[in-house]
Design a protein around this motif. Structure first.
Motif, mmCIF file in Angstrom:
data_model
loop_
_atom_site.group_PDB
_atom_site.id
_atom_site.type_symbol
_atom_site.label_atom_id
_atom_site.label_comp_id
_atom_site.label_asym_id
_atom_site.label_seq_id
_atom_site.Cartn_x
_atom_site.Cartn_y
_atom_site.Cartn_z
ATOM 1 N N CYS A 115 -8.747 -0.773 7.897
ATOM 2 C CA CYS A 115 -7.813 -1.072 8.976
ATOM 3 C C CYS A 115 -6.372 -0.955 8.473
ATOM 4 C CB CYS A 115 -8.075 -2.473 9.518
ATOM 5 S SG CYS A 115 -7.053 -2.916 10.938
ATOM 6 N N ALA A 116 -6.113 -1.501 7.283
ATOM 7 C CA ALA A 116 -4.769 -1.439 6.709
ATOM 8 C C ALA A 116 -4.367 0.008 6.420
ATOM 9 C CB ALA A 116 -4.705 -2.277 5.438
ATOM 10 N N PHE A 117 -5.329 0.810 5.982
ATOM 11 C CA PHE A 117 -5.084 2.218 5.692
ATOM 12 C C PHE A 117 -4.656 2.962 6.952
ATOM 13 C CE2 PHE A 117 -6.871 6.580 5.382
ATOM 14 C CZ PHE A 117 -6.131 7.039 4.308
ATOM 15 N N PHE A 118 -5.386 2.741 8.040
ATOM 16 C CA PHE A 118 -5.048 3.382 9.305
ATOM 17 C C PHE A 118 -3.712 2.866 9.842
ATOM 18 C CE2 PHE A 118 -9.870 3.836 10.142
ATOM 19 C CZ PHE A 118 -9.886 5.039 9.477
ATOM 20 N N ALA A 119 -3.510 1.548 9.750
ATOM 21 C CA ALA A 119 -2.285 0.946 10.266
ATOM 22 C C ALA A 119 -1.060 1.490 9.537
ATOM 23 C CB ALA A 119 -2.352 -0.575 10.132
ATOM 24 N N ASP A 120 -1.179 1.663 8.232
ATOM 25 C CA ASP A 120 -0.057 2.190 7.451
ATOM 26 C C ASP A 120 0.290 3.606 7.897
ATOM 27 O OD1 ASP A 120 1.779 2.111 5.042
ATOM 28 O OD2 ASP A 120 0.491 3.781 4.469
ATOM 29 N N SER A 121 -0.726 4.405 8.153
ATOM 30 C CA SER A 121 -0.498 5.785 8.597
ATOM 31 C C SER A 121 0.213 5.811 9.942
ATOM 32 C CB SER A 121 -1.827 6.534 8.695
ATOM 33 O OG SER A 121 -1.643 7.844 9.188
ATOM 34 N N VAL A 122 -0.232 4.955 10.860
ATOM 35 C CA VAL A 122 0.375 4.897 12.186
ATOM 36 C C VAL A 122 1.828 4.432 12.095
ATOM 37 C CG1 VAL A 122 0.332 3.678 14.407
ATOM 38 C CG2 VAL A 122 -1.799 4.572 13.432
ATOM 39 N N GLN A 123 2.064 3.401 11.277
ATOM 40 C CA GLN A 123 3.406 2.832 11.199
ATOM 41 C C GLN A 123 4.407 3.771 10.531
ATOM 42 O OE1 GLN A 123 2.029 -0.885 9.342
ATOM 43 N NE2 GLN A 123 2.868 -1.990 11.095
ATOM 44 N N ARG A 124 3.922 4.706 9.734
ATOM 45 C CA ARG A 124 4.822 5.653 9.079
ATOM 46 C C ARG A 124 5.158 6.847 9.962
ATOM 47 N NH1 ARG A 124 2.353 8.125 5.532
ATOM 48 N NH2 ARG A 124 0.365 7.035 5.250
ATOM 49 N N CYS A 125 4.494 6.951 11.097
ATOM 50 C CA CYS A 125 4.706 8.090 11.995
ATOM 51 C C CYS A 125 5.710 7.722 13.094
ATOM 52 C CB CYS A 125 3.381 8.520 12.628
ATOM 53 S SG CYS A 125 3.547 9.908 13.775
ATOM 54 N N PRO A 126 6.825 8.433 13.200
ATOM 55 C CA PRO A 126 7.839 8.094 14.206
ATOM 56 C C PRO A 126 7.385 8.323 15.647
ATOM 57 C CG PRO A 126 8.385 10.161 13.117
ATOM 58 C CD PRO A 126 7.235 9.579 12.359
ATOM 59 N N GLU A 127 6.303 9.087 15.829
ATOM 60 C CA GLU A 127 5.822 9.351 17.183
ATOM 61 C C GLU A 127 4.752 8.359 17.636
ATOM 62 O OE1 GLU A 127 5.337 13.694 18.194
ATOM 63 O OE2 GLU A 127 5.529 13.860 16.018
ATOM 64 N N LEU A 128 4.436 7.395 16.771
ATOM 65 C CA LEU A 128 3.435 6.387 17.104
ATOM 66 C C LEU A 128 3.997 4.995 16.847
ATOM 67 C CD1 LEU A 128 0.314 7.956 15.312
ATOM 68 C CD2 LEU A 128 0.936 8.198 17.729
ATOM 69 N N THR A 129 3.493 4.026 17.592
ATOM 70 C CA THR A 129 3.835 2.636 17.333
ATOM 71 C C THR A 129 2.563 1.802 17.378
ATOM 72 O OG1 THR A 129 5.221 0.766 17.984
ATOM 73 C CG2 THR A 129 4.333 2.124 19.758
ATOM 74 N N LEU A 130 2.382 0.953 16.399
ATOM 75 C CA LEU A 130 1.192 0.114 16.314
ATOM 76 C C LEU A 130 1.428 -1.167 17.087
ATOM 77 C CD1 LEU A 130 -1.621 -0.369 14.988
ATOM 78 C CD2 LEU A 130 -0.393 -1.512 13.128
ATOM 79 N N ILE A 131 0.635 -1.379 18.138
ATOM 80 C CA ILE A 131 0.821 -2.603 18.916
ATOM 81 C C ILE A 131 -0.086 -3.726 18.452
ATOM 82 C CG2 ILE A 131 1.537 -1.261 20.926
ATOM 83 C CD1 ILE A 131 -1.138 -2.198 22.220
ATOM 84 N N GLY A 132 -1.100 -3.394 17.658
ATOM 85 C CA GLY A 132 -1.964 -4.443 17.156
ATOM 86 C C GLY A 132 -3.231 -3.934 16.507
ATOM 87 N N THR A 133 -3.948 -4.854 15.870
ATOM 88 C CA THR A 133 -5.237 -4.547 15.265
ATOM 89 C C THR A 133 -6.199 -5.681 15.575
ATOM 90 O OG1 THR A 133 -4.722 -5.639 13.149
ATOM 91 C CG2 THR A 133 -4.150 -3.295 13.350
#
Length: 244
Positions: free
Chosen positions: A31-49
């Motif tokens: 989960c942390a691995f995926f979240a880190d990838s999402v958070q580093r992408c300017p075209e995506l925003t992580l709203i939660g896990t």
């Protein structure tokens, strides 16, 4: 695994080009691995896990929640990710679901597609940057691991081979696919991304998207998985043993 909301400042990033992602995965490290990838992408925003069906439902039921992408595992401690895909279809209009699972069997793949998933990635073949796969899906692709695509096609071919000759469905008339469209069709069936197809064909990604748009129209489908299934039914796909 507890429900975890992303930082408030991340949730407030509002833009028509920023896709809002919810990750459902009970393995904390994954989960942390995926979240880190999402958070580093300017075209995506992580709203939660969340790590459970109950936790995911709580987040998805929030009247202020607006999801564009659900990244979901199938095997969760309190149920199946399939239920969450169906729940997203009911509560989150426009949300697209991408499955990432250890299960690569035909039944789970087909059940996921039937539930509404637009992509299916095997964890053993998960990309290093899941954000790129999410963006491909939001731009019209239906990401699927090549091994899984091959197994689904193999199952369908076996079913057709067992049918009486007169019962095998045929299209009313041959589809007038161009050579390029047929080549692109075979490549998307093998799981290649738009960028990979563009590189292999020596064209731009925009040209690939145009070919795929034409394919979808001719096959009367709306996603990669539907295109692969329909093309297989029509006998338009023929793979060699050396395929990817």
């Amino acid at each position: 695994m507890a429900v975890s909301l992303a930082p408030a400042e991340q949730q407030l990033r509002e833009s028509s080009t920023v896709w809002r992602v919810l990750i459902i995965e009970d393995d904390a490290a994954m989960c942390a691995f995926f979240a880190d990838s999402v958070q580093r992408c300017p075209e995506l925003t992580l709203i939660g896990t969340a790590g459970s069906v109950a936790g995911a439902r709580t987040l998805m039921s929030d009247p202020t929640a607006r999801l564009d992408v659900l990244l979901v595992d199938l095997e969760l401690p309190d149920g199946s990710g399939l239920d969450l895909i169906r729940f997203a279809a009911q509560t989150q209009q426009g949300c697209e679901c991408l499955v990432i699972s250890m299960f690569g069997d035909d039944e789970n793949v087909l059940n996921s597609v039937e539930a509404g998933a637009l992509g299916y990635i095997h964890k053993d073949a998960a990309p290093e940057d899941i954000s790129a796969t999410i963006l491909e899906m939001k731009r019209g692709a239906s990401p699927i691991s090549p091994l899984i695509a091959r197994r689904v096609l193999s199952r369908f071919a076996t079913q057709v081979a067992r049918m009486p000759l007169g019962a095998i469905p045929h299209p009313p008339k041959p589809l007038a696919l161009t050579t390029k469209e047929h080549e692109v069709l075979e490549l998307i069936a093998r799981g290649f991304s738009y960028a990979e197809i563009a590189r292999l064909q020596g064209v731009t990604v925009h040209t690939v998207q145009t070919h795929i748009k034409n394919l979808y129209s001719k096959l009367s489908v709306h996603s990669r998985s539907e295109a692969v299934f329909e093309a297989s039914r029509m006998g338009l796909l023929n793979f060699d043993h050396g395929d990817r």
